[in-house]
Design an enzyme around this catalytic site. Structure first.
Site, short mmCIF file in Angstrom:
data_model
loop_
_atom_site.label_atom_id
_atom_site.label_comp_id
_atom_site.label_asym_id
_atom_site.label_seq_id
_atom_site.Cartn_x
_atom_site.Cartn_y
_atom_site.Cartn_z
CG HIS A 84 -2.33 0.49 0.85
ND1 HIS A 84 -3.47 0.18 1.57
CD2 HIS A 84 -2.77 1.31 -0.15
CE1 HIS A 84 -4.52 0.77 1.03
NE2 HIS A 84 -4.13 1.47 0.00
CG ASP A 107 -6.11 -0.97 4.48
OD1 ASP A 107 -5.95 -2.08 5.01
OD2 ASP A 107 -5.15 -0.28 4.06
CG HIS A 109 -3.84 -2.69 8.45
ND1 HIS A 109 -3.99 -3.58 7.40
CD2 HIS A 109 -3.43 -3.41 9.52
CE1 HIS A 109 -3.66 -4.80 7.82
NE2 HIS A 109 -3.32 -4.73 9.11
CG ASP A 111 -2.15 1.43 5.72
OD1 ASP A 111 -1.84 0.67 6.67
OD2 ASP A 111 -2.46 0.99 4.59
CG HIS A 124 2.76 -1.81 4.32
ND1 HIS A 124 2.04 -2.96 4.13
CD2 HIS A 124 3.22 -1.88 5.60
CE1 HIS A 124 2.03 -3.70 5.23
NE2 HIS A 124 2.75 -3.06 6.13
CG ASP A 210 -4.85 -3.39 1.84
OD1 ASP A 210 -4.85 -4.62 1.65
OD2 ASP A 210 -3.92 -2.80 2.44
CG ASP A 212 -5.04 -5.72 4.48
OD1 ASP A 212 -5.99 -4.92 4.59
OD2 ASP A 212 -3.86 -5.39 4.72
CD GLU A 255 -0.35 -4.46 1.19
OE1 GLU A 255 0.18 -5.59 1.22
OE2 GLU A 255 0.18 -3.44 1.68
#
Length: 281
Positions: A84, A107, A109, A111, A124, A210, A212, A255
């Protein structure tokens, strides 16, 4: 017209599976014909809180220039990449080209760490901070010296893993976000309606997706899995609602990591997601 391009960025997290995953995806999804940009390897300063900084900077600068050129041609960029950190480039392009850009960050996260708050040193985990003008200055000045985003123009969806410093940033900057569990409790459509209303005054919005954010029990092909997460139909409901309700001008899908995938389950999801975006145009 869509401009589909990508970069096998792995410098932001250091997972070597990302170095070949985009080539794998390009072969798996041959009709996407992703225009591949290489990672750029630079001599490093060996900073423990900014791992591979110079290589991330050089690669993101290349990504930003390519994305900005696409926008100048009147194309809609769809950027498919490794980790990312690469979207410091793609969102810098959109945030430089468009005034008052909105960002939807899908996402697990947020980030939004900086070089002073990071535990891992992996960049990332820093792109949103950099795009807001926070942290290491070299990461904030790609294409232009001004911040690429305003905190008031950001919505985050699906968060499941928030570091304590990130929680403080989210609170202090008044960034609107929904955790995965909040979305499940409130209902996807209710959260989408709120998100669309919140960003409705903007003329241009970027979606950064993302992989994830998805449930790793079903889609394991990511570098940093977090338990729980969206199912495929939920993710498509979210994307369809956002694309129908807001002026989306550019996109990321990041990702995907073939090394951790099983039976191409995650590759197939990325293929479907990319084609859903393209069909919307």
């Amino acid at each position: 017209m869509y401009h589909i391009f990508g970069c096998p960025m792995h410098f932001g997290v250091g997972d070597k599976g990302l170095t070949y995953s985009l080539n794998y995806l390009n072969n798996y999804c041959r009709n996407l014909n992703i225009n591949m940009l290489p990672e750029i390897t630079m001599p490093e300063e060996n900073l423990p809180n900014l791992k591979n900084l110079n290589s991330v900077l050089a690669t993101c600068s290349q990504i930003a220039e390519n994305g900005y050129a696409a926008l100048e041609r009147g194309d809609t960029p769809l950027f498919i990449a490794g980790d990312h950190s690469s979207v410091i480039g793609s969102v810098s392009a959109a945030g430089t080209y468009y005034d008052n850009l909105g960002l939807i960050w899908i996402d697990a996260h947020p980030d939004i760490n900086t070089d002073t708050t990071t535990v891992s040193g992996n960049i990332h985990g820093m792109p949103v901070a950099a795009l807001l003008g926070m942290g290491e200055k070299r990461l904030t000045q790609i294409l232009s010296s001004r911040p690429k985003l305003k905190a008031a123009n950001i919505v985050m969806l699906g968060l499941r893993d928030i570091d304590p410093p990130e929680a403080r940033f989210l609170k202090d900057l008044h960034i609107k976000y929904y955790t995965y569990r909040q979305i499940m409790r409130l209902g996807i459509r209710n959260c989408l309606d709120e998100c669309i209303t919140y960003l409705s005054g903007l003329e241009h919005v970027h979606i950064s997706f993302d992989v994830d954010v998805m449930d790793p029990a079903l889609l394991p092909g990511v570098s940093v899995p977090v338990p729980e997460g969206f199912k495929e139909d939920e993710a498509f409901l979210i994307m369809d609602g956002l694309m129908d309700g807001l002026p989306i001008s550019s996109y990321d899908i990041v990702e995907y990591n073939a090394e951790h995938d099983m039976n191409d389950q995650t590759a197939e999801f990325v293929r479907k997601l990319a084609h859903r975006i393209l069909a919307h145009g």
